[in-house]
Design a protein around this motif. Structure first.
Motif, mmCIF file in Angstrom:
data_model
loop_
_atom_site.group_PDB
_atom_site.id
_atom_site.type_symbol
_atom_site.label_atom_id
_atom_site.label_comp_id
_atom_site.label_asym_id
_atom_site.label_seq_id
_atom_site.Cartn_x
_atom_site.Cartn_y
_atom_site.Cartn_z
ATOM 1 N N SER A 68 0.958 -1.131 -0.065
ATOM 2 C CA SER A 68 0.027 -0.096 -0.196
ATOM 3 C C SER A 68 0.928 1.160 0.148
ATOM 4 N N VAL A 69 0.649 2.198 -1.049
ATOM 5 C CA VAL A 69 1.484 3.256 -0.969
ATOM 6 C C VAL A 69 0.723 4.535 -1.302
ATOM 7 N N SER A 70 0.922 5.559 -0.155
ATOM 8 C CA SER A 70 0.012 6.616 -0.174
ATOM 9 C C SER A 70 1.308 8.097 -0.181
ATOM 10 N N ASN A 71 0.696 9.004 -0.023
ATOM 11 C CA ASN A 71 1.622 10.271 0.004
ATOM 12 C C ASN A 71 2.690 10.245 1.297
ATOM 13 N N THR A 72 2.482 9.592 2.312
ATOM 14 C CA THR A 72 2.907 9.732 3.539
ATOM 15 C C THR A 72 3.418 8.534 4.198
ATOM 16 N N SER A 73 3.396 7.404 3.452
ATOM 17 C CA SER A 73 3.479 5.923 4.148
ATOM 18 C C SER A 73 3.529 4.918 2.971
ATOM 19 N N ILE A 74 4.335 3.938 3.272
ATOM 20 C CA ILE A 74 4.330 2.686 2.475
ATOM 21 C C ILE A 74 4.271 1.571 3.352
ATOM 22 N N THR A 75 3.385 0.550 3.090
ATOM 23 C CA THR A 75 3.320 -0.628 3.859
ATOM 24 C C THR A 75 3.406 -1.759 2.731
ATOM 25 N N TYR A 76 4.192 -2.963 3.178
ATOM 26 C CA TYR A 76 4.494 -3.877 2.347
ATOM 27 C C TYR A 76 4.477 -5.380 3.387
ATOM 28 N N ALA A 77 4.490 -6.250 2.462
ATOM 29 C CA ALA A 77 4.632 -7.550 3.066
ATOM 30 C C ALA A 77 5.519 -8.314 1.941
ATOM 31 N N ALA A 78 6.408 -9.094 2.500
ATOM 32 C CA ALA A 78 7.377 -9.787 1.342
ATOM 33 C C ALA A 78 7.833 -11.244 2.059
ATOM 34 N N THR A 79 7.998 -12.069 1.450
ATOM 35 C CA THR A 79 8.765 -13.298 1.841
ATOM 36 C C THR A 79 9.882 -13.712 1.248
ATOM 37 N N LEU A 80 10.906 -13.615 2.184
ATOM 38 C CA LEU A 80 12.235 -14.102 1.621
ATOM 39 C C LEU A 80 12.485 -15.663 2.167
ATOM 40 N N GLU A 81 12.527 -16.585 1.234
ATOM 41 C CA GLU A 81 12.486 -17.813 1.329
ATOM 42 C C GLU A 81 13.714 -18.367 1.813
ATOM 43 N N LYS A 82 15.170 -18.056 1.331
ATOM 44 C CA LYS A 82 16.322 -18.505 1.481
ATOM 45 C C LYS A 82 17.493 -17.306 1.393
ATOM 46 N N PRO A 83 18.745 -17.640 2.096
ATOM 47 C CA PRO A 83 19.772 -16.430 2.084
ATOM 48 C C PRO A 83 19.899 -16.022 0.417
ATOM 49 N N GLY A 84 20.174 -14.836 0.031
ATOM 50 C CA GLY A 84 20.472 -14.344 -1.123
ATOM 51 C C GLY A 84 19.049 -13.927 -1.578
ATOM 52 N N ASN A 85 17.847 -13.868 -1.030
ATOM 53 C CA ASN A 85 16.708 -13.446 -1.474
ATOM 54 C C ASN A 85 16.742 -11.965 -0.814
ATOM 55 N N LYS A 86 16.104 -11.006 -1.571
ATOM 56 C CA LYS A 86 16.142 -9.646 -1.010
ATOM 57 C C LYS A 86 14.802 -9.086 -1.537
ATOM 58 N N PHE A 87 14.140 -8.290 -0.720
ATOM 59 C CA PHE A 87 13.114 -7.326 -1.275
ATOM 60 C C PHE A 87 13.549 -5.954 -1.192
ATOM 61 N N ALA A 88 13.623 -5.045 -2.372
ATOM 62 C CA ALA A 88 14.058 -4.127 -2.561
ATOM 63 C C ALA A 88 13.167 -3.149 -3.411
ATOM 64 N N PHE A 89 13.094 -1.915 -3.086
ATOM 65 C CA PHE A 89 12.325 -0.953 -3.925
ATOM 66 C C PHE A 89 12.783 0.456 -3.794
ATOM 67 N N THR A 90 12.377 1.573 -4.619
ATOM 68 C CA THR A 90 12.707 2.769 -4.716
ATOM 69 C C THR A 90 11.516 3.687 -4.852
ATOM 70 N N ILE A 91 11.392 4.784 -4.040
ATOM 71 C CA ILE A 91 10.535 5.561 -4.377
ATOM 72 C C ILE A 91 11.020 7.106 -4.222
ATOM 73 N N ASP A 92 10.511 8.163 -4.959
ATOM 74 C CA ASP A 92 10.919 9.355 -4.882
ATOM 75 C C ASP A 92 10.204 10.294 -3.774
ATOM 76 N N VAL A 93 11.052 10.993 -3.091
ATOM 77 C CA VAL A 93 10.449 12.110 -2.138
ATOM 78 C C VAL A 93 10.373 13.381 -2.518
ATOM 79 N N VAL A 94 9.371 14.070 -2.859
ATOM 80 C CA VAL A 94 9.222 15.397 -3.564
ATOM 81 C C VAL A 94 8.791 16.494 -2.531
#
Length: 189
Positions: A68-94
């Motif tokens: 869920s992404v809004s102007n003031t907050s981001i909420t996420y859920a991700a599953t990392l199953e094994k070493p080497g997995n990553k969850f990564a994202f970018t977003i701009d602050v304006v």
């Protein structure tokens, strides 16, 4: 006696005339100064926020199970199953307000000693610039400027499952870890 009475009346008359003359004279020498003006106060706004249209999962990242992404907050859920997995994202602050802002502090949730053996949590502020700021600890006062206008600061968040030095440090079952990050902005001085 009559002379004395006339003299007293004459003195009283002269004194009365002097009082009247002095009050008229004082009035003639008094002045009132006035100042009048009009002040117009322009409309302004404080507007430092996420540009929701710029949310982008990083290459090589696992797909989030929810977000869920809004102007003031981001909420996420991700599953990392094994070493080497990553969850990564970018977003701009304006900053499209009328005040310059300063990123005063980044507050990250702290991993426990056990979690830090197999999980790495990083926030990189202004990651496209020559001088990005990488936060791996919480609450440092940093004072990075963010001026008004079209000035954008990309933020990258990375949660990575790393292989611990000792295999016994791997979690034996699934562990849900709540991670938070807060970017505290203040008006620039």
């Amino acid at each position: 006696m009559q002379k004395q009475k006339n003299f007293q009346l004459a003195v009283i008359g002269v004194l009365a005339f002097a009082v009247i003359f002095m009050s008229v004279g004082f009035a003639a020498y008094s002045q009132t100064l006035n100042i009048n003006g009009t002040t117009t106060v322009q409309g302004n706004k404080w507007s430092v926020h996420f540009d929701t249209a710029t949310f982008q999962r990083a290459e090589g990242s696992v797909v989030e199970t929810s977000k869920s992404v809004s102007n003031t907050s981001i909420t996420y859920a991700a599953t990392l199953e094994k070493p080497g997995n990553k969850f990564a994202f970018t977003i701009d602050v304006v900053n499209d307000g009328t005040f310059d802002a300063t990123l005063n502090k980044i507050t990250l949730s702290t991993l426990t000693e056990e979690q830090a053996k197999y999980l790495k949590y990083t926030l990189v502020y202004d990651n496209d610039s020559d001088n990005p700021y990488t936060a791996t600890t919480s609450g440092l006062s940093i004072g990075l400027p963010h001026t008004t206008g079209s000035n954008r600061k990309p933020v990258m968040v990375v949660v990575e499952y790393v292989a611990p030095d000792n295999a016994d440090d791997l979690p034996e079952s699934s562990v849900a870890i709540s991670l938070t990050a807060a970017l505290d902005y203040v008006q620039a001085e």
